[in-house]
Design a protein around this motif. Structure first.
Motif, PDB file in Angstrom:
ATOM      1  N   ILE A 122       0.831  -1.204   0.000  1.00  0.00           N
ATOM      2  CA  ILE A 122       0.000   0.000   0.000  1.00  0.00           C
ATOM      3  C   ILE A 122       0.873   1.265   0.000  1.00  0.00           C
ATOM      4  N   LEU A 123       1.950   1.238   0.813  1.00  0.00           N
ATOM      5  CA  LEU A 123       2.828   2.409   0.884  1.00  0.00           C
ATOM      6  C   LEU A 123       3.478   2.702  -0.477  1.00  0.00           C
ATOM      7  N   ALA A 124       3.977   1.635  -1.119  1.00  0.00           N
ATOM      8  CA  ALA A 124       4.653   1.828  -2.420  1.00  0.00           C
ATOM      9  C   ALA A 124       3.662   2.313  -3.463  1.00  0.00           C
ATOM     10  N   ASP A 125       2.432   1.799  -3.426  1.00  0.00           N
ATOM     11  CA  ASP A 125       1.424   2.221  -4.400  1.00  0.00           C
ATOM     12  C   ASP A 125       0.999   3.674  -4.153  1.00  0.00           C
ATOM     13  N   GLU A 126       0.797   4.000  -2.872  1.00  0.00           N
ATOM     14  CA  GLU A 126       0.301   5.358  -2.557  1.00  0.00           C
ATOM     15  C   GLU A 126       1.341   6.431  -2.835  1.00  0.00           C
ATOM     16  N   LEU A 127       2.615   6.031  -2.761  1.00  0.00           N
ATOM     17  CA  LEU A 127       3.687   7.009  -3.013  1.00  0.00           C
ATOM     18  C   LEU A 127       3.574   7.585  -4.417  1.00  0.00           C
ATOM     19  N   VAL A 128       3.131   6.771  -5.364  1.00  0.00           N
ATOM     20  CA  VAL A 128       3.143   7.222  -6.755  1.00  0.00           C
ATOM     21  C   VAL A 128       1.753   7.248  -7.392  1.00  0.00           C
ATOM     22  N   ALA A 129       0.705   6.992  -6.612  1.00  0.00           N
ATOM     23  CA  ALA A 129      -0.648   7.038  -7.198  1.00  0.00           C
ATOM     24  C   ALA A 129      -1.539   7.957  -6.375  1.00  0.00           C
ATOM     25  N   LEU A 160      -0.041  15.182 -10.147  1.00  0.00           N
ATOM     26  CA  LEU A 160       1.012  14.278  -9.684  1.00  0.00           C
ATOM     27  C   LEU A 160       0.869  14.108  -8.181  1.00  0.00           C
ATOM     28  N   THR A 161       1.377  12.974  -7.660  1.00  0.00           N
ATOM     29  CA  THR A 161       1.461  12.889  -6.205  1.00  0.00           C
ATOM     30  C   THR A 161       2.785  13.535  -5.777  1.00  0.00           C
ATOM     31  N   GLN A 162       2.854  13.911  -4.511  1.00  0.00           N
ATOM     32  CA  GLN A 162       4.087  14.492  -3.988  1.00  0.00           C
ATOM     33  C   GLN A 162       5.244  13.506  -4.177  1.00  0.00           C
ATOM     34  N   GLY A 163       4.954  12.225  -3.967  1.00  0.00           N
ATOM     35  CA  GLY A 163       5.976  11.195  -4.133  1.00  0.00           C
ATOM     36  C   GLY A 163       6.505  11.140  -5.558  1.00  0.00           C
ATOM     37  N   GLU A 164       5.598  11.185  -6.524  1.00  0.00           N
ATOM     38  CA  GLU A 164       6.029  11.153  -7.932  1.00  0.00           C
ATOM     39  C   GLU A 164       6.910  12.349  -8.256  1.00  0.00           C
ATOM     40  N   LEU A 165       6.476  13.527  -7.790  1.00  0.00           N
ATOM     41  CA  LEU A 165       7.242  14.736  -8.069  1.00  0.00           C
ATOM     42  C   LEU A 165       8.647  14.622  -7.471  1.00  0.00           C
ATOM     43  N   GLU A 166       8.718  14.207  -6.207  1.00  0.00           N
ATOM     44  CA  GLU A 166      10.032  14.091  -5.547  1.00  0.00           C
ATOM     45  C   GLU A 166      10.911  13.063  -6.244  1.00  0.00           C
ATOM     46  N   LEU A 167      10.341  11.909  -6.565  1.00  0.00           N
ATOM     47  CA  LEU A 167      11.135  10.846  -7.191  1.00  0.00           C
ATOM     48  C   LEU A 167      11.606  11.262  -8.584  1.00  0.00           C
ATOM     49  N   CYS A 168      10.731  11.941  -9.323  1.00  0.00           N
ATOM     50  CA  CYS A 168      11.091  12.355 -10.672  1.00  0.00           C
ATOM     51  C   CYS A 168      12.199  13.415 -10.626  1.00  0.00           C
ATOM     52  N   VAL A 169      12.060  14.373  -9.705  1.00  0.00           N
ATOM     53  CA  VAL A 169      13.083  15.428  -9.595  1.00  0.00           C
ATOM     54  C   VAL A 169      14.404  14.843  -9.099  1.00  0.00           C
ATOM     55  N   LEU A 170      14.339  13.950  -8.117  1.00  0.00           N
ATOM     56  CA  LEU A 170      15.568  13.307  -7.632  1.00  0.00           C
ATOM     57  C   LEU A 170      16.271  12.554  -8.755  1.00  0.00           C
ATOM     58  N   GLY A 171      15.490  11.787  -9.516  1.00  0.00           N
ATOM     59  CA  GLY A 171      16.066  11.035 -10.631  1.00  0.00           C
ATOM     60  C   GLY A 171      16.718  11.968 -11.629  1.00  0.00           C
ATOM     61  N   ALA A 172      16.042  13.087 -11.928  1.00  0.00           N
ATOM     62  CA  ALA A 172      16.567  14.045 -12.914  1.00  0.00           C
ATOM     63  C   ALA A 172      17.834  14.729 -12.385  1.00  0.00           C
ATOM     64  N   ILE A 173      17.893  14.985 -11.072  1.00  0.00           N
ATOM     65  CA  ILE A 173      19.094  15.612 -10.494  1.00  0.00           C
ATOM     66  C   ILE A 173      20.294  14.685 -10.667  1.00  0.00           C
ATOM     67  N   TYR A 174      20.139  13.431 -10.247  1.00  0.00           N
ATOM     68  CA  TYR A 174      21.272  12.500 -10.358  1.00  0.00           C
ATOM     69  C   TYR A 174      21.670  12.301 -11.811  1.00  0.00           C
ATOM     70  N   ASP A 175      20.664  12.244 -12.696  1.00  0.00           N
ATOM     71  CA  ASP A 175      20.944  11.983 -14.103  1.00  0.00           C
ATOM     72  C   ASP A 175      21.701  13.151 -14.733  1.00  0.00           C
ATOM     73  N   ALA A 176      21.193  14.361 -14.540  1.00  0.00           N
ATOM     74  CA  ALA A 176      21.840  15.533 -15.142  1.00  0.00           C
ATOM     75  C   ALA A 176      23.205  15.783 -14.504  1.00  0.00           C
ATOM     76  N   ALA A 177      23.308  15.574 -13.193  1.00  0.00           N
ATOM     77  CA  ALA A 177      24.580  15.830 -12.502  1.00  0.00           C
ATOM     78  C   ALA A 177      25.660  14.878 -13.001  1.00  0.00           C
ATOM     79  N   TYR A 178      25.256  13.666 -13.395  1.00  0.00           N
ATOM     80  CA  TYR A 178      26.254  12.731 -13.917  1.00  0.00           C
ATOM     81  C   TYR A 178      26.970  13.351 -15.119  1.00  0.00           C
ATOM     82  N   PHE A 179      26.210  14.016 -15.999  1.00  0.00           N
ATOM     83  CA  PHE A 179      26.820  14.626 -17.180  1.00  0.00           C
ATOM     84  C   PHE A 179      27.493  15.950 -16.816  1.00  0.00           C
TER      85      PHE A 179
END
Lengths: 126, 315
Positions: A118-125, B91-110
């Motif tokens: 549930i936690l992993a799903d809610e993080l991104v949905a 977007l969920t807050q989690g998606e935004l954070e994960l996407c930005v984190l991924g983009a930071i590491y990716d761009a910083a590599y170059f």
């Protein structure tokens, strides 16, 4: 509104939880963590959990038995603990997993597995 | 607190980042022609590189956001488009954070990849997305160095990161298993796009594509394209022309019976036979193959002359 830190805080409230992290398994790097890591080495546990997920998803045919099948989680049971690795599936490109380490005697695997799903799903949905 | 945000105009991007992090600087570190690291109080809050897909590229290419939604967010009067996307339920807050984190590491590599580059620090400059997350500069630099090392462990050929790649015409083994991302790379590699170009086209993380290109090269499935294919030459020759990988030293491609020098750890590429040519010794490994004493083409002519002479003698 729940972000990464909130997700990890909630994971730590699962009975028996000792540590939790969000790991990028492209390279085995912990993006965020809470609590403790086995042998006190978060880098090693991030790298190790990534190797396990990579093996399960890319190098073994576990998810090929039925079309559309996917690896959801991997559980490593040791004498003293459970290590739960849960895939975080985002729509955008990423390779992420939620890793939770539980004490075997205080934790309940079925309860933990359900909470972590549930936690992993809610993080991104929404 | 003494704040020194004066940095060398040319130098190591990694050292400049360490220096700015040490002085808790806030602003944008411009590296080379288009790489940027944004700092707030010495922590990296955003990164951009022309070599890596940005947050918007990742979200739109995957279909997570409609391009109009992304543009609306960036055009909003709100100073924090990221937060706006979450508040509006895109977007969920989690998606935004994960996407930005991924983009930071990716761009910083170059951004942190070059040993030396032109550097400029614009104090107070901030990126358009608003504060989402922050990464410790030392952790970021360490991870980028580790990523570089991991690539070389897969296949030590850094030229593959920048060169256009093509799939080889024939697989070196009878059965090949590809991951989803490897499949996309093979399907899109046309001899004009480099690994980073493929990443942008596919909406996949730049470093992930670099990793898979190196894996495919190590397995003998893709190779750098022939020279000239990159600068707008027609791609029609791309796949057909790639029978042997280009030698790393830029020498002209070796024709005929001598197998191309295989990169260390890779399976040797299949030799192609030119018409009329003799087969190489089956037992000869690429390393053991004797260097040809004469170029292959004159050797063919010599053989033809001998055959003609022999046929004449039969008359």
């Amino acid at each position: 509104m729940s972000g990464i830190d909130d997700c990890l805080r909630q994971a730590m409230t699962i009975p028996g939880a000792i540590g939790a992290s969000v790991v990028d398994y492209t390279t085995g790097h912990a993006l965020a963590w809470a609590g403790n890591a086995p042998t006190g080495d978060p880098d090693a546990s991030a790298a190790g959990s990534s190797d396990v997920i990579q093996a399960a998803t890319h190098r073994a045919p576990f998810a090929s038995t039925r079309p559309g099948d996917l690896v959801e989680d991997v559980v490593i049971t040791t004498h003293g603990g459970y290590h739960l690795l849960r895939m975080i599936r985002t729509d955008f490109d990423s390779r992420l997993l939620l890793y939770v380490w539980l004490d075997r005697h205080e934790g309940n695997l079925a309860v933990a597995q359900r909470r972590i799903r549930i936690l992993a799903d809610e993080l991104v949905a929404a | 607190m003494v704040r020194s945000t004066r940095i060398a105009r040319t130098g190591s991007p990694r050292r400049a980042l360490t220096q700015l992090a040490g002085s808790h600087a806030t602003g944008a570190l411009h590296i080379g022609t288009g790489d940027r690291l944004y700092l707030v109080s010495g922590e990296v809050v955003f990164a951009e590189s022309p070599a890596a897909p940005g947050v918007g590229d990742l979200l739109v290419a995957s279909g997570r956001l409609a391009s109009q939604t992304w543009e609306a967010a960036m055009a909003t009067a709100d100073v924090r488009p990221g937060a706006w996307l979450v508040e509006q339920g895109h977007l969920t807050q989690g998606e935004l954070e994960l996407c930005v984190l991924g983009a930071i590491y990716d761009a910083a590599y170059f951004a942190l990849g070059s040993a030396t580059a032109t550097l400029r620090f614009a104090e107070g400059e901030s990126h358009g997305l608003g504060g989402v997350t922050a990464v410790d500069a030392a952790v970021l630099a360490k991870e980028c160095a580790r990523r570089r090392k991991l690539l070389d462990e897969i296949h030590p050929d850094a030229a593959l990161d920048a060169a256009p790649v093509v799939p080889l015409r024939r697989a070196p083994v009878p059965r090949v298993v590809l991951s989803d991302l490897q499949w996309e790379i093979v399907a899109q590699a046309d001899g004009r796009l480099s690994a980073t170009g493929l990443a942008r086209q596919l909406g996949r993380a730049g470093y992930a594509v670099l990793t898979e290109v190196r894996r495919l090269a190590a397995a003998g499935l893709v190779a750098p394209a022939a020279p000239g294919a990159a600068d707008g030459a027609p791609a029609t020759v791309g796949r057909a022309a790639m029978s042997t990988p280009r030698p790393p030293d830029g020498a002209p491609p070796i024709r005929a019976a001598v197998p191309a020098p295989a990169p260390r750890g890779a399976l040797p590429a299949l030799p192609r036979r030119a018409p009329g040519e003799r087969l190489p010794e089956l037992a000869a490994s690429p390393a053991a193959a004797p260097a040809p004493t004469a170029p292959p083409v004159p050797a063919d002519e010599a053989l033809l002359k001998r055959i003609r002479t022999a046929l004449k003698a039969l008359r």
